[in-house]
Design an enzyme around this catalytic site. Structure first.
Site, PDB file in Angstrom:
ATOM      1  N   ASP A  92      15.692   4.393  -6.659  1.00  0.00           N
ATOM      2  CA  ASP A  92      14.668   3.889  -5.753  1.00  0.00           C
ATOM      3  C   ASP A  92      14.706   4.716  -4.463  1.00  0.00           C
ATOM      4  O   ASP A  92      15.634   5.488  -4.236  1.00  0.00           O
ATOM      5  CB  ASP A  92      14.847   2.401  -5.481  1.00  0.00           C
ATOM      6  CG  ASP A  92      16.164   2.061  -4.809  1.00  0.00           C
ATOM      7  OD1 ASP A  92      16.849   2.989  -4.327  1.00  0.00           O
ATOM      8  OD2 ASP A  92      16.509   0.877  -4.758  1.00  0.00           O
ATOM      9  N   GLY A  95      13.326   2.301   0.359  1.00  0.00           N
ATOM     10  CA  GLY A  95      12.354   1.533   1.134  1.00  0.00           C
ATOM     11  C   GLY A  95      12.561   0.039   1.083  1.00  0.00           C
ATOM     12  O   GLY A  95      12.412  -0.658   2.087  1.00  0.00           O
ATOM     13  N   PHE A  96      12.913  -0.495  -0.101  1.00  0.00           N
ATOM     14  CA  PHE A  96      13.075  -1.939  -0.223  1.00  0.00           C
ATOM     15  C   PHE A  96      14.238  -2.433   0.619  1.00  0.00           C
ATOM     16  O   PHE A  96      14.141  -3.457   1.300  1.00  0.00           O
ATOM     17  CB  PHE A  96      13.282  -2.348  -1.683  1.00  0.00           C
ATOM     18  CG  PHE A  96      13.482  -3.827  -1.859  1.00  0.00           C
ATOM     19  CD1 PHE A  96      12.396  -4.680  -1.900  1.00  0.00           C
ATOM     20  CD2 PHE A  96      14.755  -4.372  -1.939  1.00  0.00           C
ATOM     21  CE1 PHE A  96      12.573  -6.060  -2.044  1.00  0.00           C
ATOM     22  CE2 PHE A  96      14.949  -5.743  -2.079  1.00  0.00           C
ATOM     23  CZ  PHE A  96      13.849  -6.576  -2.130  1.00  0.00           C
ATOM     24  N   ASP A 147       8.098   4.274   0.362  1.00  0.00           N
ATOM     25  CA  ASP A 147       6.982   3.376   0.645  1.00  0.00           C
ATOM     26  C   ASP A 147       7.444   2.301   1.615  1.00  0.00           C
ATOM     27  O   ASP A 147       8.638   2.141   1.866  1.00  0.00           O
ATOM     28  CB  ASP A 147       6.458   2.728  -0.638  1.00  0.00           C
ATOM     29  CG  ASP A 147       7.482   1.756  -1.239  1.00  0.00           C
ATOM     30  OD1 ASP A 147       8.685   2.091  -1.231  1.00  0.00           O
ATOM     31  OD2 ASP A 147       7.087   0.682  -1.722  1.00  0.00           O
ATOM     32  N   GLN A 190       0.896  -0.349  -3.664  1.00  0.00           N
ATOM     33  CA  GLN A 190       1.105  -1.506  -2.802  1.00  0.00           C
ATOM     34  C   GLN A 190      -0.213  -2.246  -2.577  1.00  0.00           C
ATOM     35  O   GLN A 190      -1.218  -1.928  -3.196  1.00  0.00           O
ATOM     36  CB  GLN A 190       1.734  -1.068  -1.471  1.00  0.00           C
ATOM     37  CG  GLN A 190       3.184  -0.603  -1.584  1.00  0.00           C
ATOM     38  CD  GLN A 190       4.169  -1.749  -1.818  1.00  0.00           C
ATOM     39  OE1 GLN A 190       3.792  -2.934  -1.837  1.00  0.00           O
ATOM     40  NE2 GLN A 190       5.436  -1.413  -1.984  1.00  0.00           N
ATOM     41  N   ASP A 271      13.364  -3.244 -13.698  1.00  0.00           N
ATOM     42  CA  ASP A 271      14.748  -3.258 -13.238  1.00  0.00           C
ATOM     43  C   ASP A 271      14.981  -4.555 -12.481  1.00  0.00           C
ATOM     44  O   ASP A 271      14.055  -5.130 -11.922  1.00  0.00           O
ATOM     45  CB  ASP A 271      15.038  -2.076 -12.309  1.00  0.00           C
ATOM     46  CG  ASP A 271      14.556  -2.341 -10.887  1.00  0.00           C
ATOM     47  OD1 ASP A 271      15.394  -2.708 -10.043  1.00  0.00           O
ATOM     48  OD2 ASP A 271      13.342  -2.206 -10.619  1.00  0.00           O
TER      49      ASP A 271
END
Length: 377
Positions: A92, A95-96, A147, A190, A271
């Site tokens: 990833d 960003g999360f 993102d 998004q 995931d």
């Protein structure tokens, strides 16, 4: 840029099954990717992960850049060699995690400046730095654009601003990624739960194909509190705008009912930390939902965890023994349950693939919905 061959073998409605062919091996889809946050799938050996049927795992950019450091992983030969996994790895973008640490970060057009949750040190994560970490230092087979994960709930205007920032960061991620023969980059769509924003985000990302293009398309910003029904509605209005010849990845969504419903709407990859996180807390996953092995009713139950799952963790240990381990705080209990849960999820994906290939997925979904006993809201 490499766009890994994606061979679709069968379809039923929007659902499809096939193979994504990477330089490090084939990924059978629909696929579930166990999460290896810090270079390890918690509590499970890599050979055990492979034995469950997993073709690919996920690595976490944020955590690895802080500890042990992306440059150190590179010096150790990259994440595959460092972590002992020779199959495909998706990372990833970070960003999360930056979104989830909202009190420790500052967002600008350039990127995200944030404070480490470990030692308070300052870091800058830009689209370019994220790509450098994922593709160059960690050596991911599949990297993700940087993102902004949109808050939920959120106003339309805020969701639009966030989506547009992610699109601009996507272009910069593409430029930084450049031409590579054995790695690929996924876009992230998004737009929160606003159908028109999801459509705009998908169409704008797909349009970048003319300038080199993405190897796949991810759907982000879900499983952040919107609920099961809203998630399904958002998927229904998003996947039709994504190319049929590229894999579609629903990020961070992993309850079995969510996976089944997402495959029904055309998603190929998933995931989630649920299998191992649940395992550490005594939860055992089934087609009906999870049950807690700590309950007194299992204290003398000599049945295996699940003899239908072809995994030593599922077949070789009794519920009574695992109940004892978890109640005693023994590490082995969490390890057995994490191994079993991953095996259950991989078995679920195998059954999904087989039902699509046989043309019986519609009845599979109907039966799964009927058997599911957990709340979906």
């Amino acid at each position: 840029m490499a766009k890994f061959p994606f061979d679709i073998h069968a379809t039923e409605g929007a659902a499809r099954t096939g193979v994504l062919r990477t330089a490090r091996g084939d990924i059978r889809t629909p696929a579930f990717m166990p999460v290896g946050t810090a270079g390890t799938v918690k509590g499970v050996y890599m050979d055990q992960v492979r034995q469950t049927g997993a073709d690919i795992i996920l690595g976490n950019t944020y955590h690895l850049m802080l500890r042990p450091g992306a440059e150190r992983v590179a010096r150790m030969g990259g994440l595959h060699k460092f972590g002992g996994w020779d199959g495909p790895i998706l990372t990833d973008s970070g960003g999360f995690q930056v979104w989830s640490l909202s009190k420790l970060r500052k967002m600008t057009e350039e990127g995200v400046t944030f404070q480490s949750h470990l030692d308070g040190s300052k870091h800058m994560l830009s689209p370019e730095r994220s790509i450098e970490i994922q593709a160059d230092l960690l050596g991911a087979d599949i990297s993700m654009q940087l993102d902004e994960c949109t808050d939920f709930p959120v106003s339309y205007d805020k969701a639009a601003q966030s989506m547009e920032l992610s699109l601009r960061w996507g272009k910069r991620s593409l430029a930084a990624f450049g031409e590579r023969s054995d790695q690929t980059l996924f876009a992230i769509v998004q737009g929160s739960n606003f159908p028109e924003l999801r459509k705009l985000s998908a169409e704008a990302s797909v349009a970048e194909d003319t300038a080199g293009g993405y190897g796949g398309f991810a759907i982000g910003g879900l499983a952040v509190g919107e609920g099961h029904s809203a998630m399904c509605e958002t998927l229904s209005v998003t996947t039709p705008y994504l190319p049929a010849d590229r894999p579609r990845y629903l990020m961070g969504v992993g309850k079995p009912i969510d996976i089944v419903e997402a495959v029904y709407r055309g998603v190929d990859m998933f995931d989630c930390v649920i299998p191992t996180r649940s395992g550490r807390h005594g939860q055992v996953w089934t087609d009906q939902g999870p049950y807690n092995i700590k309950r007194a009713e299992f204290a003398e139950n000599q049945e295996p965890l699940d003899d239908a799952i072809q995994c030593p963790a599922s077949q070789d240990y009794t519920k009574a023994y695992v109940h004892h381990l978890i109640r005693s705080g023994e590490l082995l209990g969490a390890m057995i349950l994490s191994w079993h849960n991953i095996a259950y999820f991989e078995d679920l994906m195998a059954r999904i693939r087989a039902s699509i290939a046989a043309g019986t997925f519609e009845s599979f979904v109907t039966e799964f919905r009927a058997n599911w006993s957990q709340p979906t809201t």
